[in-house]
Design a protein around this motif. Structure first.
Motif, PDB file in Angstrom:
ATOM      1  N   VAL A  27       0.838  -1.202   0.000  1.00  0.00           N
ATOM      2  CA  VAL A  27       0.000   0.000   0.000  1.00  0.00           C
ATOM      3  C   VAL A  27       0.875   1.255   0.000  1.00  0.00           C
ATOM      4  CG1 VAL A  27      -1.674   1.332   1.360  1.00  0.00           C
ATOM      5  CG2 VAL A  27      -2.016  -1.114   1.016  1.00  0.00           C
ATOM      6  N   ALA A  28       1.956   1.228   0.760  1.00  0.00           N
ATOM      7  CA  ALA A  28       2.836   2.408   0.864  1.00  0.00           C
ATOM      8  C   ALA A  28       3.399   2.822  -0.486  1.00  0.00           C
ATOM      9  CB  ALA A  28       3.966   2.134   1.849  1.00  0.00           C
ATOM     10  N   VAL A  29       3.727   1.863  -1.331  1.00  0.00           N
ATOM     11  CA  VAL A  29       4.353   2.191  -2.612  1.00  0.00           C
ATOM     12  C   VAL A  29       3.369   2.161  -3.784  1.00  0.00           C
ATOM     13  CG1 VAL A  29       6.633   1.440  -1.843  1.00  0.00           C
ATOM     14  CG2 VAL A  29       5.147  -0.170  -3.069  1.00  0.00           C
ATOM     15  N   ALA A  30       2.088   2.038  -3.499  1.00  0.00           N
ATOM     16  CA  ALA A  30       1.077   1.962  -4.564  1.00  0.00           C
ATOM     17  C   ALA A  30       1.075   3.197  -5.449  1.00  0.00           C
ATOM     18  CB  ALA A  30      -0.310   1.743  -3.966  1.00  0.00           C
ATOM     19  N   GLU A  38       5.382   8.138   5.419  1.00  0.00           N
ATOM     20  CA  GLU A  38       5.135   6.726   5.146  1.00  0.00           C
ATOM     21  C   GLU A  38       6.341   5.878   5.555  1.00  0.00           C
ATOM     22  OE1 GLU A  38       2.151   7.049   1.298  1.00  0.00           O
ATOM     23  OE2 GLU A  38       4.306   7.305   0.992  1.00  0.00           O
ATOM     24  N   SER A  39       7.518   6.364   5.222  1.00  0.00           N
ATOM     25  CA  SER A  39       8.743   5.652   5.583  1.00  0.00           C
ATOM     26  C   SER A  39       8.869   5.524   7.100  1.00  0.00           C
ATOM     27  CB  SER A  39       9.950   6.385   5.003  1.00  0.00           C
ATOM     28  OG  SER A  39      11.142   5.753   5.394  1.00  0.00           O
ATOM     29  N   ASP A  40       8.633   6.625   7.806  1.00  0.00           N
ATOM     30  CA  ASP A  40       8.703   6.602   9.272  1.00  0.00           C
ATOM     31  C   ASP A  40       7.675   5.638   9.862  1.00  0.00           C
ATOM     32  OD1 ASP A  40      10.724   8.462   9.152  1.00  0.00           O
ATOM     33  OD2 ASP A  40       9.479  10.155   9.796  1.00  0.00           O
ATOM     34  N   PHE A  41       6.472   5.635   9.292  1.00  0.00           N
ATOM     35  CA  PHE A  41       5.409   4.738   9.756  1.00  0.00           C
ATOM     36  C   PHE A  41       5.842   3.284   9.573  1.00  0.00           C
ATOM     37  CE2 PHE A  41       1.221   2.609   9.261  1.00  0.00           C
ATOM     38  CZ  PHE A  41       0.629   3.003  10.454  1.00  0.00           C
ATOM     39  N   LEU A  42       6.404   2.964   8.409  1.00  0.00           N
ATOM     40  CA  LEU A  42       6.890   1.602   8.152  1.00  0.00           C
ATOM     41  C   LEU A  42       7.990   1.205   9.139  1.00  0.00           C
ATOM     42  CD1 LEU A  42       7.097   1.390   4.264  1.00  0.00           C
ATOM     43  CD2 LEU A  42       5.698  -0.045   5.759  1.00  0.00           C
ATOM     44  N   VAL A  43       8.925   2.111   9.368  1.00  0.00           N
ATOM     45  CA  VAL A  43      10.024   1.830  10.297  1.00  0.00           C
ATOM     46  C   VAL A  43       9.466   1.575  11.699  1.00  0.00           C
ATOM     47  CG1 VAL A  43      12.034   2.844  11.458  1.00  0.00           C
ATOM     48  CG2 VAL A  43      11.806   3.019   8.977  1.00  0.00           C
ATOM     49  N   LEU A  89      -3.151   7.297   4.941  1.00  0.00           N
ATOM     50  CA  LEU A  89      -3.379   8.644   5.461  1.00  0.00           C
ATOM     51  C   LEU A  89      -2.095   9.356   5.893  1.00  0.00           C
ATOM     52  CD1 LEU A  89      -6.534   7.880   7.635  1.00  0.00           C
ATOM     53  CD2 LEU A  89      -6.478   9.061   5.418  1.00  0.00           C
ATOM     54  N   GLN A  90      -0.970   8.680   5.897  1.00  0.00           N
ATOM     55  CA  GLN A  90       0.279   9.245   6.407  1.00  0.00           C
ATOM     56  C   GLN A  90       0.687  10.538   5.721  1.00  0.00           C
ATOM     57  OE1 GLN A  90       2.174   8.281   9.211  1.00  0.00           O
ATOM     58  NE2 GLN A  90       0.237   7.199   9.436  1.00  0.00           N
ATOM     59  N   ASP A  91       0.565  10.590   4.401  1.00  0.00           N
ATOM     60  CA  ASP A  91       1.031  11.779   3.692  1.00  0.00           C
ATOM     61  C   ASP A  91      -0.071  12.817   3.475  1.00  0.00           C
ATOM     62  OD1 ASP A  91      -0.447  10.576   1.687  1.00  0.00           O
ATOM     63  OD2 ASP A  91       1.230  10.315   0.307  1.00  0.00           O
ATOM     64  N   GLY A  92      -1.261  12.553   4.016  1.00  0.00           N
ATOM     65  CA  GLY A  92      -2.355  13.507   3.903  1.00  0.00           C
ATOM     66  C   GLY A  92      -3.027  13.512   2.540  1.00  0.00           C
TER      67      GLY A  92
END
Length: 126
Positions: A27-30, A38-43, A89-92
């Motif tokens: 989903v993050a890279v869709a 998004e990167s911070d959320f994944l980490v 929703l991470q990047d708004g």
């Protein structure tokens, strides 16, 4: 979102953790872009799961070949959908590709578009 305790209880094997992480990355890279949030959320999720870079590198290296792994347990399905929505929703900005992937996941676990939209509305307020 699920509490830390239920998160750990639901994702109680390395295989479940990696499958969940794979779903999140998809989903993050869709939208073909992984921004800082998004990167911070994944980490952060990776840390909570106790996953190492060694664990997650094969996922990142094989993204074009991967698809969703649907969990067996109902509560885990719901928790994963909520977390996927949180990722979107991470990047708004809810990209169409991200939304459509979440919708695909929702439908595969037996949820409607309305349920997905409810999750988005609820989680975007928090």
């Amino acid at each position: 979102m699920a509490t830390q305790t239920s998160f750990d209880e639901l994702l109680n094997t390395k295989q479940k953790k990696l499958a969940f992480f794979q779903n999140l990355i998809l989903v993050a890279v869709a939208d073909n872009y992984l921004d800082r949030q998004e990167s911070d959320f994944l980490v952060n999720i990776g840390r909570r799961l106790g996953l190492t870079e060694e664990d997650t590198t094969p996922i990142a290296d094989n993204l074009p070949l991967l698809s969703f792994i649907i969990p067996d347990e109902g509560l885990q399905k719901t928790m994963e959908l909520q977390t996927l929505v949180m990722m979107v929703l991470q990047d708004g900005n809810i990209d169409n590709n991200e939304y459509n992937l979440c919708l695909e996941y929702a439908r595969r676990i037996g949820y409607s578009k309305d349920t997905l939209d409810e999750f988005i509305n609820e989680l975007s307020k928090s």
